[in-house]
Design a protein around this motif. Structure first.
Motif, PDB file in Angstrom:
ATOM      1  N   VAL A   1      -2.289  24.154  -7.213  1.00 46.95           N
ATOM      2  CA  VAL A   1      -2.104  22.740  -7.588  1.00 46.95           C
ATOM      3  C   VAL A   1      -2.559  21.836  -6.448  1.00 46.95           C
ATOM      4  N   SER A   2      -2.221  22.206  -5.202  1.00 45.50           N
ATOM      5  CA  SER A   2      -2.569  21.350  -4.052  1.00 45.50           C
ATOM      6  C   SER A   2      -4.083  21.335  -3.807  1.00 45.50           C
ATOM      7  N   ASP A   3      -4.748  22.493  -3.939  1.00 44.16           N
ATOM      8  CA  ASP A   3      -6.206  22.539  -3.777  1.00 44.16           C
ATOM      9  C   ASP A   3      -6.907  21.738  -4.872  1.00 44.16           C
ATOM     10  N   TYR A   4      -6.399  21.853  -6.077  1.00 44.86           N
ATOM     11  CA  TYR A   4      -6.976  21.106  -7.208  1.00 44.86           C
ATOM     12  C   TYR A   4      -6.916  19.603  -6.932  1.00 44.86           C
ATOM     13  N   LYS A   5      -5.759  19.127  -6.496  1.00 45.33           N
ATOM     14  CA  LYS A   5      -5.597  17.686  -6.224  1.00 45.33           C
ATOM     15  C   LYS A   5      -6.491  17.238  -5.074  1.00 45.33           C
ATOM     16  N   ALA A   6      -6.544  18.049  -4.015  1.00 46.41           N
ATOM     17  CA  ALA A   6      -7.337  17.686  -2.832  1.00 46.41           C
ATOM     18  C   ALA A   6      -8.823  17.597  -3.160  1.00 46.41           C
TER      19      ALA A   6
ATOM     20  N   GLN B   1      -6.298  21.362 -15.055  1.00 44.24           N
ATOM     21  CA  GLN B   1      -4.942  20.929 -14.710  1.00 44.24           C
ATOM     22  C   GLN B   1      -3.926  21.440 -15.750  1.00 44.24           C
TER      23      GLN B   1
ATOM     24  N   TRP C   1     -15.876  20.290  -1.310  1.00 48.56           N
ATOM     25  CA  TRP C   1     -14.603  19.994  -0.640  1.00 48.56           C
ATOM     26  C   TRP C   1     -14.338  21.018   0.461  1.00 48.56           C
TER      27      TRP C   1
ATOM     28  N   GLU D   1      -9.473  17.971 -16.356  1.00 54.92           N
ATOM     29  CA  GLU D   1      -8.103  17.868 -16.892  1.00 54.92           C
ATOM     30  C   GLU D   1      -7.662  19.170 -17.554  1.00 54.92           C
TER      31      GLU D   1
ATOM     32  N   CYS E   1     -10.207  17.011  -6.063  1.00 55.40           N
ATOM     33  CA  CYS E   1     -10.454  15.849  -6.945  1.00 55.40           C
ATOM     34  C   CYS E   1     -10.422  14.542  -6.156  1.00 55.40           C
ATOM     35  N   ASN E   2      -9.531  14.461  -5.169  1.00 60.52           N
ATOM     36  CA  ASN E   2      -9.424  13.250  -4.341  1.00 60.52           C
ATOM     37  C   ASN E   2     -10.610  13.067  -3.405  1.00 60.52           C
TER      38      ASN E   2
END
Length: 457
Positions: free
Chosen positions: A297-302, A287, A259, A284, A304-305
């Protein structure tokens, strides 16, 4: 009057895997870790032999972390009569639950396939343990905090200390009659992508330290540059980059790096498929326990997406049939089982494929065979020619190297009565023994499997 503590080296002695250290004291019997042997066939066969002790007498199991070679024998321990508590940090027990269930599922499936396709010497082939046995084991889990002393009995207490390596991992300190026993578990590295630096012990009368890389320094590699080049070559060849990956930590680190490379325009937007049901569950855990890692939190979501997470075996075959260049990250890291075998079965005989090994490959594993240049590889009872390019990145290892290990010991204020080297193959153990003697002038012992050491406390 001095008391005696007997240390039974039931695993992780003279070998890397199978971690099991039993402390027999006048008050409690404590098992540190309870792992499966992996690698060479003669080691794996040891898993099927009952332990040479009365398992009913073990009062408690303390877990350093959740990897299979530290927790995978637990259901067999129950089968032999253990009924005490299994204690670890919250993320460790979350990882252990995932790993035990996944391991049970794979073993049930492997036994079923071996019986169906008739490539077993055993009639019938049996799973090492079942899902039901794994779930019974999980019922004995008890969560404890880090950095806190807990009392086991009048003269015995313990605490867990942060150790990097994987999420939830710790080293364990035991105070027995005023003497400090330190079990390192697996020690993480400095400047990890996802985890903080390990804490260092400050006192150890008896130190039990891992030696996986006791004779090595990790290569100074530009991981991001190597990955960028391999991805560009994969696109040019119109092939696939297959990365067998450990589901815990390595997979999440790879997702993060890929990423990051895309975000900084170092690689094109090549499809990335994550095919590791266990790896998805570990994501998870990241998370659920944000304080145990560095990701926002934002890096984790990005991150994963940015990848496609496959859920079903049907999607595995759709990914194989997809002729576009792609990156496939699938378990297992040493190519001992899991979804990666299906990809290799279909793609390892194609010159356009590249297989990238990204961690320690134990002796006797398919990963080690590939690393050593094997011209063919056997799984599902058949041989497959290796025409794919095989590459390795050593510096992604989650294990401390020799310098890290020496540094981890550097805050110990006293001179330990004895340092026991565990979790290493013989060349690593011997080189590390010499290095510790030269650096610290400490007394060092290399125990063998099934040794019993009598220590006065």
């Amino acid at each position: 009057m001095e008391n005696v503590v007997n240390i039974n080296f039931l695993g992780g002695a003279g070998v890397v895997t199978g971690s099991k250290f039993l402390l027999e004291t006048s008050e409690k019997n404590i098992l540190i870790d309870c792992g499966m042997f992996q690698g060479l066939k003669e080691l794996r066969e040891l898993n099927w032999i009952d332990l040479p002790i009365d398992v009913k007498n073990i009062d408690v199991v303390l877990l350093t972390h959740g990897h299979l070679d530290h927790v995978g024998y637990l259901p067999r321990l129950l089968k032999q009569g253990f009924n005490g508590k299994i204690i670890g940090t919250a993320p460790t027990l979350a990882i252990a639950e995932i790993i035990l269930k996944d391991s049970a599922k794979i073993q049930e499936e492997d036994a079923q396939r071996a019986n169906k396709e008739n490539y077993t010497k055993h009639r019938p082939a049996l799973p090492f343990y079942t899902m039901l046995e794994a779930e019974k084991t999980i019922g004995l889990f008890q969560v404890e905090m880090i950095d806190t002393w807990f009392t086991l009995s009048k003269n015995i207490s313990y605490r867990f200390q942060y150790n990097g390596h994987i999420i939830g991992a710790t080293y364990i300190e035991l105070d027995i009659n005023g003497k400090r026993f330190v079990f390192s578990g697996d020690i993480g590295r400095q400047n990890d992508y996802l985890l903080d630096d390990p804490k260092k012990p400050e006192w150890a009368d008896f130190l039990f330290i891992e030696s996986t890389y006791g004779n090595k320094l990790h290569k100074e590699e530009d991981i991001e540059e190597i990955l960028s080049q391999l991805i560009k070559e994969t696109i040019l060849k119109r092939g696939n980059l297959i990365i067998p990956s450990f589901a815990v930590e390595r997979l999440q680190t790879l997702i993060y790096i890929l990423w990051k490379l895309y975000k900084s325009n170092k690689i094109p937007n090549i499809p990335i498929f994550i095919d590791s049901p266990m790896g998805n569950k570990v994501l998870e855990v990241f998370q659920r326990f944000p304080k145990w890692h560095k990701l926002s939190v934002s890096d984790y979501k990005a991150m994963c997406n940015h990848v496609t997470i496959l859920e079903s075996y049907k999607e595995t075959w759709e990914t194989i049939d997809n002729k576009k260049s792609k990156i496939i990250i699938a378990g297992s890291g040493m190519v001992t089982g899991g979804r990666v075998l299906t990809y290799l079965q279909q793609l390892i005989d194609e010159a356009s494929s590249t297989v990238l090994l990204v961690g320690y490959q134990a002796e006797g594993t398919r990963g080690r065979q590939l690393q050593d240049g094997a011209h063919e590889i056997k799984f599902f009872g058949k041989y497959y020619p290796v025409k794919a390019t095989i590459k390795s990145i050593e510096s992604l290892s989650a294990h401390a190297d020799q310098m890290d290990l020496l540094n981890w010991m550097s805050n110990i204020k006293n001179i330990p009565k004895n340092v026991f080297l565990i979790h290493g193959e013989p060349p690593a153990l011997d080189a590390f023994r010499i290095k510790i003697k030269d650096t610290y002038q400490w007394n060092v012992t290399i125990p063998k499997l099934s040794d019993i050491q009598k220590l006065m406390v």
